[in-house]
Design a protein around this motif. Structure first.
Motif, PDB file in Angstrom:
ATOM      1  N   GLU A  97       1.132  -1.274   0.072  1.00 50.56           N
ATOM      2  CA  GLU A  97      -0.142   0.382   0.091  1.00 50.56           C
ATOM      3  C   GLU A  97       0.958   1.295   0.099  1.00 50.56           C
ATOM      4  O   GLU A  97       2.012   1.262   1.339  1.00 50.56           O
ATOM      5  N   VAL A  98       1.099   2.239  -0.910  1.00 54.83           N
ATOM      6  CA  VAL A  98       1.775   3.291  -1.112  1.00 54.83           C
ATOM      7  C   VAL A  98       0.533   4.793  -0.913  1.00 54.83           C
ATOM      8  O   VAL A  98      -0.043   4.579  -1.716  1.00 54.83           O
ATOM      9  N   VAL A  99       0.900   5.281   0.093  1.00 56.79           N
ATOM     10  CA  VAL A  99       0.388   7.081   0.589  1.00 56.79           C
ATOM     11  C   VAL A  99       0.760   7.625   0.234  1.00 56.79           C
ATOM     12  O   VAL A  99       2.247   8.007   0.237  1.00 56.79           O
ATOM     13  N   VAL A 100       0.956   8.207  -1.140  1.00 56.07           N
ATOM     14  CA  VAL A 100       0.821  10.186  -2.369  1.00 56.07           C
ATOM     15  C   VAL A 100       0.590  10.996  -1.713  1.00 56.07           C
ATOM     16  O   VAL A 100      -1.443  11.220  -1.700  1.00 56.07           O
ATOM     17  N   LYS A 101       0.988  11.786  -0.860  1.00 58.02           N
ATOM     18  CA  LYS A 101       0.400  12.929  -0.657  1.00 58.02           C
ATOM     19  C   LYS A 101       0.234  14.171  -1.435  1.00 58.02           C
ATOM     20  O   LYS A 101       1.399  14.002  -2.285  1.00 58.02           O
ATOM     21  N   VAL A 102      -1.211  14.223  -2.006  1.00 57.00           N
ATOM     22  CA  VAL A 102      -1.361  15.299  -3.249  1.00 57.00           C
ATOM     23  C   VAL A 102      -2.066  16.575  -2.859  1.00 57.00           C
ATOM     24  O   VAL A 102      -3.035  16.461  -2.673  1.00 57.00           O
ATOM     25  N   GLY A 103      -1.247  17.350  -2.341  1.00 57.40           N
ATOM     26  CA  GLY A 103      -1.599  18.860  -2.076  1.00 57.40           C
ATOM     27  C   GLY A 103      -2.307  18.714  -0.785  1.00 57.40           C
ATOM     28  O   GLY A 103      -1.232  17.739  -0.228  1.00 57.40           O
ATOM     29  N   ASN A 104      -3.321  18.947  -0.198  1.00 56.69           N
ATOM     30  CA  ASN A 104      -4.045  18.660   0.891  1.00 56.69           C
ATOM     31  C   ASN A 104      -4.876  16.796   1.233  1.00 56.69           C
ATOM     32  O   ASN A 104      -5.228  16.861   2.018  1.00 56.69           O
ATOM     33  N   LEU A 105      -4.395  15.928  -0.364  1.00 61.19           N
ATOM     34  CA  LEU A 105      -4.722  15.467   0.396  1.00 61.19           C
ATOM     35  C   LEU A 105      -4.251  13.951  -0.343  1.00 61.19           C
ATOM     36  O   LEU A 105      -2.627  13.989  -0.486  1.00 61.19           O
ATOM     37  N   GLU A 106      -4.818  12.900   0.438  1.00 60.10           N
ATOM     38  CA  GLU A 106      -3.743  11.574   0.270  1.00 60.10           C
ATOM     39  C   GLU A 106      -4.345  10.787  -0.129  1.00 60.10           C
ATOM     40  O   GLU A 106      -5.663   9.921  -0.153  1.00 60.10           O
ATOM     41  N   VAL A 107      -3.723   9.707  -1.473  1.00 56.06           N
ATOM     42  CA  VAL A 107      -3.933   8.482  -2.543  1.00 56.06           C
ATOM     43  C   VAL A 107      -3.553   7.288  -2.433  1.00 56.06           C
ATOM     44  O   VAL A 107      -2.185   7.632  -1.715  1.00 56.06           O
ATOM     45  N   VAL A 108      -4.339   6.316  -1.928  1.00 55.30           N
ATOM     46  CA  VAL A 108      -3.818   5.373  -1.802  1.00 55.30           C
ATOM     47  C   VAL A 108      -3.975   4.256  -2.661  1.00 55.30           C
ATOM     48  O   VAL A 108      -4.570   4.291  -3.490  1.00 55.30           O
ATOM     49  N   SER A 109      -2.750   3.818  -3.283  1.00 52.94           N
ATOM     50  CA  SER A 109      -2.116   3.111  -4.000  1.00 52.94           C
ATOM     51  C   SER A 109      -1.978   1.172  -3.503  1.00 52.94           C
ATOM     52  O   SER A 109      -1.037   1.154  -2.923  1.00 52.94           O
ATOM     53  N   ALA A 110      -3.147   0.488  -4.366  1.00 54.71           N
ATOM     54  CA  ALA A 110      -3.014  -1.222  -3.653  1.00 54.71           C
ATOM     55  C   ALA A 110      -1.458  -1.282  -5.294  1.00 54.71           C
ATOM     56  O   ALA A 110      -1.875  -1.693  -6.929  1.00 54.71           O
TER      57      ALA A 110
END
Length: 67
Positions: free
Chosen positions: A24-37
């Motif tokens: 599980e990779v968490v990426v901070k994009v601006g004020n959001l977090e996007v989680v990718s498996a």
């Protein structure tokens, strides 16, 4: 890198949680977090580490909006 996905966002990897086959990779994009498996093999072969600048691409047949 060229992708057919139109929804691409630049961000920074903040967390990687490895499992037995998937990560599980968490990426901070601006004020959001996007989680990718993604597979652990992909994390290793791409050399993805916490703090790396990455591109998140979203390609979906449906995008829902709620109010």
């Amino acid at each position: 890198m060229k992708l057919s996905a139109r929804n691409q966002f630049q961000g920074t990897v903040t967390k990687i949680t490895e499992g037995q086959a998937m990560a599980e990779v968490v990426v901070k994009v601006g004020n959001l977090e996007v989680v990718s498996a993604i597979t652990e093999g992909s994390v290793k072969s791409m050399g993805v580490n916490v703090g790396d600048a990455v591109t998140v691409a979203v390609k979906a047949t449906d995008v829902l909006v709620g109010k």
